[in-house]
Design a protein around this motif. Sequence first.
Motif, mmCIF file in Angstrom:
data_model
loop_
_atom_site.group_PDB
_atom_site.id
_atom_site.type_symbol
_atom_site.label_atom_id
_atom_site.label_comp_id
_atom_site.label_asym_id
_atom_site.label_seq_id
_atom_site.Cartn_x
_atom_site.Cartn_y
_atom_site.Cartn_z
ATOM 1 N N UNK A 13 2.470 18.651 -4.371
ATOM 2 C CA UNK A 13 2.292 19.352 -5.652
ATOM 3 C C UNK A 13 1.356 20.511 -5.695
ATOM 4 N N UNK A 68 2.137 3.144 -2.306
ATOM 5 C CA UNK A 68 1.499 4.220 -3.073
ATOM 6 C C UNK A 68 0.421 4.813 -2.587
ATOM 7 N N UNK A 69 -0.912 4.001 -2.420
ATOM 8 C CA UNK A 69 -2.044 4.581 -1.462
ATOM 9 C C UNK A 69 -1.557 5.293 -0.283
ATOM 10 N N UNK A 70 -0.562 5.034 0.493
ATOM 11 C CA UNK A 70 -0.353 5.489 1.784
ATOM 12 C C UNK A 70 0.287 7.205 1.563
ATOM 13 N N UNK A 71 1.401 7.158 0.460
ATOM 14 C CA UNK A 71 2.034 8.416 0.406
ATOM 15 C C UNK A 71 1.526 9.360 -0.935
ATOM 16 N N UNK A 72 0.653 8.661 -1.739
ATOM 17 C CA UNK A 72 -0.103 9.535 -2.546
ATOM 18 C C UNK A 72 -0.748 10.614 -2.306
ATOM 19 N N UNK A 91 0.733 -1.353 -0.116
ATOM 20 C CA UNK A 91 -0.084 -0.064 -0.168
ATOM 21 C C UNK A 91 0.760 1.403 0.044
ATOM 22 N N UNK A 140 2.065 13.426 -1.555
ATOM 23 C CA UNK A 140 2.852 13.671 -2.709
ATOM 24 C C UNK A 140 1.912 14.730 -3.521
ATOM 25 N N UNK A 141 0.441 14.568 -3.409
ATOM 26 C CA UNK A 141 -0.469 15.539 -4.331
ATOM 27 C C UNK A 141 -0.571 16.905 -3.574
#
Lengths: 420, 374
Positions: free
Chosen positions: B18, B7-11, B5, B14-15
Amino acid sequence: MKIRLMASMLVLLLVTGAVAAQDVPTITISTWAGVDEAAEFQTILDDINANTTEFQVVHQPIPADYYTVVQTQLAAPGSGADMYWMDQNNMALAADGVFMDLSQCLADSEPQTAGDLSDYYPGILAVNEHDGGVYGLPWIAQPVVLYFNRGLFDAADMDYPTNEWTWDDFMTAATALTLDNDGDGNTDQWGFTNNSWPPPYIFIWQAGGELINADFTEVPLDSPEAVAGMEFYLNTAYNPEMSPSREIIAEQGFGEMFKAGRIAMFMGGAADDLDRVEGLDVGVVPVPANPDTGSRTTFAWNASTVVNASSPLAQENPELLCDALVAVTEGIHHWKVLSPRISQGTAEFLAESEPRKADSAEAIIEAAQDMRALPIFGDYAEFDAIFWSEFWGPLINDETDLSVAELAAEIRPELEDTLP
Amino acid sequence: MTDPGALNTYLPTLIRYLLVMIGIGVIMVVVYRVQRALGVKQEAATGRTLVVPWIIGFVIFTVFTIGASFYLSFTEYNLFSAPEWVGLENYQDLFDVSAGTLESREQRSTDVLERRHQEIVRVEVGGGGFVFGAREHAFWRSMRLTLLYSFISVPLGLFGALGVALLLNQKVRFLSFWRVLYYMPAILPAVATALLWRWMFSQNGIINSLTAPIWQGFGWEAPRWFTDPALALPAFIIISLWGIFGANSVILLAGLKGIPQELYEAAAIDGAGSWAKFRHVTIPMLSPALFYNLVTGTIGALQVFEIAAFIQTPAAVGTFLNWLIYQEAFNLRNMGMASAMAWIMLLIILALTALIFRSSSAWVFYQGAREEAA
């Protein structure tokens, strides 16, 4: 060109994220586990993740400065993990509304599972209760027991401690086992050691006193029973007839002195590794009983897993978080000593969970029958700080001119000011 | 096992990163356009626009936090509930102090101090004496330790560093090696050095082993550096000297190198000896560097944190103020009281720094300023 490349990467990232977001929900749990403990915990999580399609649990260990990090995460709604480990003292945060109330989602749990609240030792579960709600599932209840070095008892031709020992038996043995082995005029071996550990609560409770009364309105530390218990403790601490000085303890290490074979008896948590020190033959018994009251009450260090009330999943799908919490807690109950569940309170279950504790299992289970947790409430941290820095610290460090009874009477109103 | 998980955790984070970057970019564009619309030249507008991210960060992470800390010092705040305004209560508690006269040396301080006050300082005079106490005794004990530590370690460190710099300024072989060696403590992690010193100062540590002939000769017990209240402060000062010799010496050495040789030659023609040259040429010319070291050294000594975190002190001694503030904030969650302590500490640092600055006109010699005045 560069702008196009960056834009493409951004779109790819978002698309990948969107695809990933459609997978099973990820539930995060933060713990204070270090490298070894985290590796053991990961095997439990791997097993859970392999057997469910509902969620995946991801471990996010915070091995240093745990509570500082956790508090700042909890203070920022929506950040941090979905679940956290909390020791008994920090369960006081439940009063601040930062943990999810579990009573609803656990109501229909199967009997004798980690979600079955009636299966927990009531005193341990009470630490997790606040204002009619339940805010954590206990995963360990570790009673304080007495570890003893069989080799030192054999060398002195003395009988080992038994489950029937009182503090009188203990004092006699501790004094006899304090020796100057090489005849240079300095003590090389002591019968016991204490430096505010074990916690004085044990002695207050055994003598019939209370730290805080049942309805959280009084701090009767100045009662004759509580004073007698604390005076007994202070008589053993740094007493050259049976215990090393605070300086020697500070320099040679507290538990390390027992492991080095210089202390005959040591009170430690049931899960401690003191009974598997290479080169030492160590036995375990419950703590001795108060000779006047017969009480063998011991302190139980305990910890729980809580759900972050501000986690997005706690708002969107609390049932799912509850299921994950129960699964994780069930796994830990088969790992840690001692499981806080009554149905698992057997020597066989303990030995199966932790084979290295097989020889101590009977004594630990015996001690668990008399274990007692701290009375936790919202401002317990304040209470705890005053107790240690303004009351117990001055007493055990000889920094006050007042007697135990006098200082207890003086500090009592200040401690009672912190009660709910 | 690969984290399923991650990507799910850190997405979401990250967004958010941005979005923050895009937001700052938009603000920069707006600031630039507004300036240009107001007729600001392109170069000036570009320069100011490029400073915008720093200004945003400064306002959010420095100005706001300082202001928030000041506000919180007048509140009771535990991180989770809304701050509750209590006015000056935190400051009143900190300054709730008392004093009493002892009629005999044996008299208990609790007999003469106010209720709930504990002894901070006891001064025995003749058959009696005085005792000072406070309700927040931990704060005052820490204040005493921190100030004593600063007042002793900073001047000692300064003189020691000057001596080392003078030695390194001689024509000795392997000069670069010695400079690196003396600067080494300044680049080692404070945590590692704290642990190293704790080990060295233990009862069976290297320091007691090396000094054993001395204390054994007098028939004394081995010193218990961090557990004996009388020895804890000297031990901390020794640790501090080791660290500040190096960093300060390099700065002073640079200052020594900058002193024009003709000044020494002129002094020699006037018949000045070594001491006179040192007293009337080296010290005045080096005074700006000494001044700099004094200011930064004082501020640094008052803000000691790492060694306090890793080396425990006896309760009677107290701990360093910065560590006490951290404990008050994050162990006890008394953010209001911790903020009040921090503001008192800030005022002390400001007052001492101002005092040093005020005194500088009497002993700091700025050659450039003299030339301008001439």
